[in-house]
Design a protein around this motif. Structure first.
Motif, PDB file in Angstrom:
ATOM      1  N   ALA A 179       0.838  -1.205   0.000  1.00  0.00           N
ATOM      2  CA  ALA A 179       0.000   0.000   0.000  1.00  0.00           C
ATOM      3  C   ALA A 179       0.871   1.252   0.000  1.00  0.00           C
ATOM      4  CB  ALA A 179      -0.930   0.000   1.206  1.00  0.00           C
ATOM      5  N   GLU A 180       1.931   1.253   0.788  1.00  0.00           N
ATOM      6  CA  GLU A 180       2.821   2.412   0.821  1.00  0.00           C
ATOM      7  C   GLU A 180       3.472   2.648  -0.548  1.00  0.00           C
ATOM      8  OE1 GLU A 180       5.650   2.867   3.897  1.00  0.00           O
ATOM      9  OE2 GLU A 180       4.345   2.082   5.479  1.00  0.00           O
ATOM     10  N   CYS A 181       3.873   1.572  -1.205  1.00  0.00           N
ATOM     11  CA  CYS A 181       4.488   1.702  -2.531  1.00  0.00           C
ATOM     12  C   CYS A 181       3.510   2.330  -3.526  1.00  0.00           C
ATOM     13  CB  CYS A 181       4.956   0.338  -3.037  1.00  0.00           C
ATOM     14  SG  CYS A 181       6.361  -0.348  -2.136  1.00  0.00           S
ATOM     15  N   ARG A 182       2.257   1.907  -3.461  1.00  0.00           N
ATOM     16  CA  ARG A 182       1.240   2.476  -4.350  1.00  0.00           C
ATOM     17  C   ARG A 182       1.059   3.964  -4.065  1.00  0.00           C
ATOM     18  NH1 ARG A 182      -4.203  -0.125  -4.038  1.00  0.00           N
ATOM     19  NH2 ARG A 182      -4.448   0.559  -6.179  1.00  0.00           N
ATOM     20  N   HIS A 183       1.144   4.335  -2.805  1.00  0.00           N
ATOM     21  CA  HIS A 183       0.963   5.747  -2.450  1.00  0.00           C
ATOM     22  C   HIS A 183       2.117   6.610  -2.949  1.00  0.00           C
ATOM     23  CE1 HIS A 183      -1.674   4.235   1.122  1.00  0.00           C
ATOM     24  NE2 HIS A 183      -2.275   4.119  -0.052  1.00  0.00           N
ATOM     25  N   ARG A 184       3.340   6.099  -2.840  1.00  0.00           N
ATOM     26  CA  ARG A 184       4.482   6.865  -3.347  1.00  0.00           C
ATOM     27  C   ARG A 184       4.436   6.956  -4.867  1.00  0.00           C
ATOM     28  NH1 ARG A 184       4.459   6.503   1.355  1.00  0.00           N
ATOM     29  NH2 ARG A 184       2.940   8.123   0.870  1.00  0.00           N
ATOM     30  N   ALA A 185       3.751   6.004  -5.507  1.00  0.00           N
ATOM     31  CA  ALA A 185       3.618   6.023  -6.959  1.00  0.00           C
ATOM     32  C   ALA A 185       2.526   6.985  -7.415  1.00  0.00           C
ATOM     33  CB  ALA A 185       3.320   4.618  -7.477  1.00  0.00           C
ATOM     34  N   SER A 186       1.877   7.667  -6.463  1.00  0.00           N
ATOM     35  CA  SER A 186       0.849   8.667  -6.783  1.00  0.00           C
ATOM     36  C   SER A 186       1.252   9.997  -6.156  1.00  0.00           C
ATOM     37  CB  SER A 186      -0.519   8.224  -6.264  1.00  0.00           C
ATOM     38  OG  SER A 186      -0.899   6.977  -6.793  1.00  0.00           O
ATOM     39  N   PRO A 187       2.373  10.579  -6.605  1.00  0.00           N
ATOM     40  CA  PRO A 187       2.942  11.756  -5.937  1.00  0.00           C
ATOM     41  C   PRO A 187       2.065  13.003  -5.991  1.00  0.00           C
ATOM     42  CG  PRO A 187       4.027  11.375  -8.049  1.00  0.00           C
ATOM     43  CD  PRO A 187       3.155  10.190  -7.793  1.00  0.00           C
ATOM     44  N   ASP A 188       1.093  13.041  -6.890  1.00  0.00           N
ATOM     45  CA  ASP A 188       0.230  14.215  -6.993  1.00  0.00           C
ATOM     46  C   ASP A 188      -0.854  14.247  -5.922  1.00  0.00           C
ATOM     47  OD1 ASP A 188       1.655  15.120  -9.185  1.00  0.00           O
ATOM     48  OD2 ASP A 188       0.346  14.112 -10.632  1.00  0.00           O
ATOM     49  N   PHE A 189      -1.036  13.125  -5.209  1.00  0.00           N
ATOM     50  CA  PHE A 189      -2.035  13.071  -4.138  1.00  0.00           C
ATOM     51  C   PHE A 189      -1.374  13.381  -2.789  1.00  0.00           C
ATOM     52  CE2 PHE A 189      -4.518   9.750  -6.765  1.00  0.00           C
ATOM     53  CZ  PHE A 189      -5.218  10.764  -7.414  1.00  0.00           C
ATOM     54  N   ALA A 190      -2.120  14.057  -1.924  1.00  0.00           N
ATOM     55  CA  ALA A 190      -1.623  14.386  -0.578  1.00  0.00           C
ATOM     56  C   ALA A 190      -1.875  13.191   0.342  1.00  0.00           C
ATOM     57  CB  ALA A 190      -2.308  15.635  -0.053  1.00  0.00           C
ATOM     58  N   ILE A 191      -0.946  12.240   0.322  1.00  0.00           N
ATOM     59  CA  ILE A 191      -1.077  11.007   1.106  1.00  0.00           C
ATOM     60  C   ILE A 191       0.064  10.923   2.111  1.00  0.00           C
ATOM     61  CG2 ILE A 191      -1.234   8.495   1.048  1.00  0.00           C
ATOM     62  CD1 ILE A 191      -2.035   8.694  -1.891  1.00  0.00           C
TER      63      ILE A 191
END
Length: 306
Positions: A152-164
């Motif tokens: 899940a963390e990897c997927r989040h870093r792969a979406s840098p335009d989102f504030a996660i």
């Protein structure tokens, strides 16, 4: 701020909801797979008139400024019972939020990850330079939980335009903890309650227990920071080792214990001698914990024992 809480049946989510109840500037929307359970709990703590409990089907219908995802498992026994289902449940609800962000890119997303995402044996505390270790050729069931969080963390870093912001929780304790859960601290509390001698193993471990008030402080500073895509580790003012914790619980609450070679605890994610983090990136956002692990445990244990 309008905030959606996903997984509102979890202990840490409930504690956060209670903390937010004193904040007049927040409007919470609670979501759970068992909303009736959340409604009953809200009634028990006098918050029925404050927050509604909803099915997840209602989640996409409101414009939130932030989403906090607590969906997962809360104790070792649950992790063992869920087995490989942790992959599906983590991905399903993470996808639910990521799809929402596509339609509402202004929304912030706090994801409850775990120190288990680092993998490895925790033969020393992790730091900002620690790498995740996954034994890909011999992946054991006790590693599934950590791998699900890492993915899940990897997927989040792969979406840098989102504030996660992923929040890695290592150890957390409050008086709302299920005393029947299989943790060292709950084993101690049951022994105190039942006035029996606790059998504890010889192994030396160090833990860093986060108090609900410090977790609330961390969430507030992360919600108030500029939009960013990153991860932070949770930490208290100071960790504590097992001998010091046992001695403190003996002196404060009369715990009787016997140290032997038997380890009766349930280690669903493997043995971790130094399961805590020295990665204090959260300080960059203004987080400053007020309580040490021992101080928090004593405060909350006193409430639970009463």
């Amino acid at each position: 701020m309008r905030i959606a809480i996903l997984g509102a049946t979890s202990q840490i989510a409930k504690d956060l909801i209670v903390s937010f109840s004193g904040n007049k500037d927040t409007e919470l929307y609670l979501f759970a797979r068992r909303p009736a359970e959340v409604s009953n709990w809200l009634a028990s703590v006098g918050l029925s008139e404050y927050y509604p409990a909803n099915e997840f089907s209602e989640f996409p219908k409101i414009d939130y400024e932030a989403v906090i995802n607590f969906v997962g498992v809360g104790n070792p026994a649950q992790a063992v019972a869920l087995g490989n289902g942790i992959f599906e449940i983590t991905e399903y609800f993470d996808n639910l939020v990521l799809e929402y962000l596509c339609q509402h890119p202004h929304c912030r997303y706090l994801f409850l990850s775990s120190g288990a995402a680092y993998g490895g044996g925790f033969t020393e505390p992790v730091t900002s330079d620690t790498r995740a270790v996954v034994n890909i050729n011999r992946l054991e069931p006790h590693e599934w939980y950590g791998v699900a969080k890492l993915y899940a963390e990897c997927r989040h870093r792969a979406s840098p335009d989102f504030a996660i912001i992923d929040i890695r929780v290592f150890n957390y304790f409050s008086h709302t903890q299920d005393i029947n859960a299989r943790f060292l601290i709950t084993d101690m509390l049951r022994a105190i309650r039942d006035n029996v001698e606790l059998k504890v193993s010889l192994d030396y471990i160090v833990r860093d227990f986060l108090h609900p008030s410090d977790f609330y402080k961390l969430v507030c500073v992360l919600l108030g920071t500029d939009a960013i895509n990153t991860v932070v580790d949770c930490y208290s003012k100071a960790p504590i080792d097992k001998p010091s914790l046992l001695a403190a619980m003996r002196d404060k609450f009369g715990l009787r214990y016997d140290v032997n070679e038997v380890d009766p605890s349930l280690n669903s994610t493997g043995n971790k001698p130094y399961y805590y983090s020295l990665n204090h990136r959260a300080a960059d956002f203004g987080y400053k914990p007020e309580l040490t692990s021992l101080e928090g445990i004593v405060i909350e244990s006193g409430k639970l024992i009463k």
